[in-house]
Design a protein around this motif. Sequence first.
Motif, PDB file in Angstrom:
ATOM      1  N   ILE A 152     154.890  59.600  67.419  1.00  0.00           N
ATOM      2  CA  ILE A 152     154.021  60.106  68.346  1.00  0.00           C
ATOM      3  C   ILE A 152     152.953  59.471  68.507  1.00  0.00           C
ATOM      4  O   ILE A 152     152.531  59.022  69.580  1.00  0.00           O
ATOM      5  CB  ILE A 152     153.556  61.673  67.904  1.00  0.00           C
ATOM      6  N   ALA A 153     152.373  58.839  67.449  1.00  0.00           N
ATOM      7  CA  ALA A 153     151.091  57.845  67.515  1.00  0.00           C
ATOM      8  C   ALA A 153     151.724  56.476  68.275  1.00  0.00           C
ATOM      9  O   ALA A 153     150.737  55.876  68.930  1.00  0.00           O
ATOM     10  CB  ALA A 153     150.487  57.719  66.173  1.00  0.00           C
ATOM     11  N   ARG A 154     152.789  56.142  68.037  1.00  0.00           N
ATOM     12  CA  ARG A 154     153.251  55.055  68.645  1.00  0.00           C
ATOM     13  C   ARG A 154     153.354  55.121  70.131  1.00  0.00           C
ATOM     14  O   ARG A 154     153.256  54.076  70.882  1.00  0.00           O
ATOM     15  CB  ARG A 154     154.681  54.482  68.049  1.00  0.00           C
ATOM     16  N   ASP A 155     154.126  56.403  70.673  1.00  0.00           N
ATOM     17  CA  ASP A 155     154.826  56.451  72.025  1.00  0.00           C
ATOM     18  C   ASP A 155     153.714  56.971  72.635  1.00  0.00           C
ATOM     19  O   ASP A 155     153.800  57.217  74.148  1.00  0.00           O
ATOM     20  CB  ASP A 155     155.961  57.227  71.911  1.00  0.00           C
ATOM     21  N   LEU A 156     152.796  57.852  72.245  1.00  0.00           N
ATOM     22  CA  LEU A 156     151.468  58.585  73.000  1.00  0.00           C
ATOM     23  C   LEU A 156     150.190  58.208  72.812  1.00  0.00           C
ATOM     24  O   LEU A 156     149.722  58.437  71.741  1.00  0.00           O
ATOM     25  CB  LEU A 156     151.687  60.138  72.405  1.00  0.00           C
ATOM     26  N   PRO A 157     149.947  57.263  73.775  1.00  0.00           N
ATOM     27  CA  PRO A 157     148.552  56.742  73.537  1.00  0.00           C
ATOM     28  C   PRO A 157     147.409  58.039  73.494  1.00  0.00           C
ATOM     29  O   PRO A 157     147.305  58.759  74.133  1.00  0.00           O
ATOM     30  CB  PRO A 157     148.373  55.986  74.993  1.00  0.00           C
ATOM     31  N   GLY A 158     146.642  57.866  72.354  1.00  0.00           N
ATOM     32  CA  GLY A 158     145.350  58.788  72.129  1.00  0.00           C
ATOM     33  C   GLY A 158     145.775  59.605  71.167  1.00  0.00           C
ATOM     34  O   GLY A 158     145.008  60.360  70.634  1.00  0.00           O
ATOM     35  N   ALA A 159     147.313  59.906  70.585  1.00  0.00           N
ATOM     36  CA  ALA A 159     147.631  60.658  69.781  1.00  0.00           C
ATOM     37  C   ALA A 159     147.128  60.272  68.296  1.00  0.00           C
ATOM     38  O   ALA A 159     146.749  61.153  67.394  1.00  0.00           O
ATOM     39  CB  ALA A 159     149.085  60.811  69.396  1.00  0.00           C
ATOM     40  N   SER A 160     146.834  59.093  68.079  1.00  0.00           N
ATOM     41  CA  SER A 160     146.265  58.525  66.851  1.00  0.00           C
ATOM     42  C   SER A 160     144.865  59.183  66.501  1.00  0.00           C
ATOM     43  O   SER A 160     144.392  59.494  65.415  1.00  0.00           O
ATOM     44  CB  SER A 160     146.365  57.068  66.609  1.00  0.00           C
ATOM     45  N   ALA A 161     144.022  59.357  67.661  1.00  0.00           N
ATOM     46  CA  ALA A 161     142.636  59.893  67.511  1.00  0.00           C
ATOM     47  C   ALA A 161     142.669  61.348  66.981  1.00  0.00           C
ATOM     48  O   ALA A 161     141.956  61.751  66.247  1.00  0.00           O
ATOM     49  CB  ALA A 161     141.988  59.420  68.897  1.00  0.00           C
ATOM     50  N   VAL A 162     143.932  62.108  67.750  1.00  0.00           N
ATOM     51  CA  VAL A 162     143.910  63.431  67.390  1.00  0.00           C
ATOM     52  C   VAL A 162     144.292  63.551  65.933  1.00  0.00           C
ATOM     53  O   VAL A 162     143.640  64.462  65.199  1.00  0.00           O
ATOM     54  CB  VAL A 162     145.060  63.902  68.348  1.00  0.00           C
ATOM     55  N   PHE A 163     144.968  62.769  65.468  1.00  0.00           N
ATOM     56  CA  PHE A 163     145.548  62.928  63.931  1.00  0.00           C
ATOM     57  C   PHE A 163     144.655  62.490  63.186  1.00  0.00           C
ATOM     58  O   PHE A 163     144.287  62.987  62.144  1.00  0.00           O
ATOM     59  CB  PHE A 163     146.706  61.835  63.712  1.00  0.00           C
ATOM     60  N   PHE A 164     143.643  61.444  63.672  1.00  0.00           N
ATOM     61  CA  PHE A 164     142.469  60.983  62.543  1.00  0.00           C
ATOM     62  C   PHE A 164     141.571  62.012  62.595  1.00  0.00           C
ATOM     63  O   PHE A 164     141.043  62.554  61.455  1.00  0.00           O
ATOM     64  CB  PHE A 164     141.728  59.686  63.349  1.00  0.00           C
ATOM     65  N   LYS A 165     141.113  62.714  63.739  1.00  0.00           N
ATOM     66  CA  LYS A 165     140.338  63.805  63.646  1.00  0.00           C
ATOM     67  C   LYS A 165     140.709  65.014  62.716  1.00  0.00           C
ATOM     68  O   LYS A 165     139.952  65.655  62.073  1.00  0.00           O
ATOM     69  CB  LYS A 165     140.147  64.584  65.007  1.00  0.00           C
ATOM     70  N   HIS A 166     142.129  65.333  62.599  1.00  0.00           N
ATOM     71  CA  HIS A 166     142.581  66.376  61.878  1.00  0.00           C
ATOM     72  C   HIS A 166     143.124  65.864  60.267  1.00  0.00           C
ATOM     73  O   HIS A 166     143.347  66.737  59.475  1.00  0.00           O
ATOM     74  CB  HIS A 166     143.723  67.053  62.238  1.00  0.00           C
ATOM     75  N   GLY A 167     142.735  64.614  60.108  1.00  0.00           N
ATOM     76  CA  GLY A 167     143.053  64.039  58.764  1.00  0.00           C
ATOM     77  C   GLY A 167     144.372  64.028  58.482  1.00  0.00           C
ATOM     78  O   GLY A 167     144.850  64.109  57.243  1.00  0.00           O
ATOM     79  N   MET A 168     145.109  63.858  59.469  1.00  0.00           N
ATOM     80  CA  MET A 168     146.735  63.810  59.429  1.00  0.00           C
ATOM     81  C   MET A 168     146.985  62.274  59.281  1.00  0.00           C
ATOM     82  O   MET A 168     146.591  61.526  59.930  1.00  0.00           O
ATOM     83  CB  MET A 168     147.330  64.328  60.783  1.00  0.00           C
TER      84      MET A 168
END
Length: 229
Positions: free
Chosen positions: A16-32
């Motif tokens: 998801i982080a690779r294929d969906l730009p911006g997903a990494s920021a969502v994951f980072f915010k939630h500590g994932m």
Amino acid sequence: MTAFDINLLDKSLGEIARDLPGASAVFFKHGMNFCCKGHQALANSIHEKKLDVEEVLEQLNQLIPAESADFSEKFVPNDELINHILERYHEVHREQLPELIRLAQRVETVHGRHPECPTGLASFLSDVEQEMEAHMQKEEQILFPMIQRGMGGLAKSPVAVMRMEHDDHGESLARLEQLAHNFQLPAEACNTWQALYTGLAAFKEDLMNHIHLENNILFERIDNYLGGH
């Protein structure tokens, strides 16, 4: 829940982080942990973190219409991706860590008696700097040149070693955050203390994105390499 939502839950954090730009920021915010635990399914990560499924999916779905040509794109050529990693992360980490060590030393010297002082942080950061420098040099001198020369088959073994060292970096980030009290500042924190925690948070996010690009994009290509150039 839409069909896309269901499929998304089954996908790994790394995908998801690779294929969906911006997903990494969502994951980072939630500590994932989308870098070192990139193979973990989104559903499992949400459950592990005790997060609200609908909230996380809504935040990810909002990103779907967005178009981006950033370096999360899986079709960026290896040479271009490697050059980006070197410039955006290797060079930046070499600037970040000495400054963070300096700030940590100052905070520990001045505020050593404060109950929330990040005691031992400067020494730990020095260890992290040494470990990361050794790791980055291996990539720069051995692994990356092999990949750039099309030696994907021979690169599989060094990639496995780099993945293990990335896991160690992930553990270091957890320890760093523990020493820094989750980057929560005391009310009376001075400017140096504030700058330290701001810098630590930026370093953590950068390192997670750095590991993500390597583990889930560049190294994934090597893992799937079947020969040729």
